[in-house]
Design a protein around this motif. Structure first.
Motif: not given
Length: 217
Positions: A67-73
């Motif tokens: 989920q964090y990587q989705q936020v970063v993206s």
């Protein structure tokens, strides 16, 4: 909270639409600078520190790695957006100062208290600003001061933030400050509206403080 939010045209669109006065500078002219505003450097290190504040806050709010990587993206333009906001803060502050407009800490705290009530508490407000606007909790008061300066400046000019008089005040301040942006981070393109995009919606949406007057179009 959303029911009480009123849409506004504020700050960024005003600057980029009103006047061709924010120009790009070469990194050779200002080594280590992300931007130069009024002869004051916003260094790359300062910019990266601000971005890291947001990333740390996002990580704390979203511990799941996927989920964090989705936020970063979804916030991939965070560095440029953050620089935009840092420059914008100085431009507006100069425009407000030129007109004798000031914002006190007490006024900022009153606005925050009203918003916290709407958001269900301080944590709720911080989370909302982080998720929707990319504002780290430590910078929330700074952002609210920016909103209040815009409102008070418009009122002092006898106008609102959708009108040319407000835009011209920002344009004048930008000219006085001789804003230079390192092209590594983009440019203030008056034709393409520069960094005005969905990644910085807070500059177009102002939530009225309890008992205060919202900036409206």
């Amino acid at each position: 909270m959303h029911r009480r939010r009123r849409t506004a045209l504020v700050l960024t669109a005003a600057i980029v639409a009103a006047a061709p006065l924010l120009t790009a500078c070469g990194s050779e002219a200002h080594p280590g600078a992300a931007a130069v505003v009024g002869g004051q450097r916003i260094t790359v290190a300062q910019l990266e520190s601000r971005v890291e504040e947001v990333r740390r806050a996002q990580r704390a709010a979203v511990p799941d790695e996927t989920q964090y990587q989705q936020v970063v993206s979804s916030t991939s333009s965070l560095t440029r957006d953050t620089l935009h906001n840092m420059v914008l803060d100085r431009v507006l502050h100069r425009a407000a100062r030129d007109k004798g407009v000031t914002v006190t800490r007490a006024e900022t705290q009153r606005m925050r208290a009203g918003l916290e009530q709407q958001a269900g508490g301080g944590k709720g407000l911080e989370t909302a600003w982080l998720q929707k606007y990319g504002i780290a909790p430590a910078r929330l008061d700074d952002n609210l001061r920016l909103q209040l300066e815009a409102q008070k400046l418009a009122a002092e000019l006898g106008t609102d933030t959708s009108q040319p008089a407000f835009w011209q005040a920002l344009s004048k301040a930008s000219t006085e400050l001789h804003v230079d942006l390192n092209p590594r981070y983009g440019s203030w393109d008056v034709q393409k509206s520069s960094r005005v995009d969905a990644k910085t919606p807070w500059v177009r949406e102002v939530t009225a403080a309890a008992g205060g007057q919202p900036v409206t179009t």
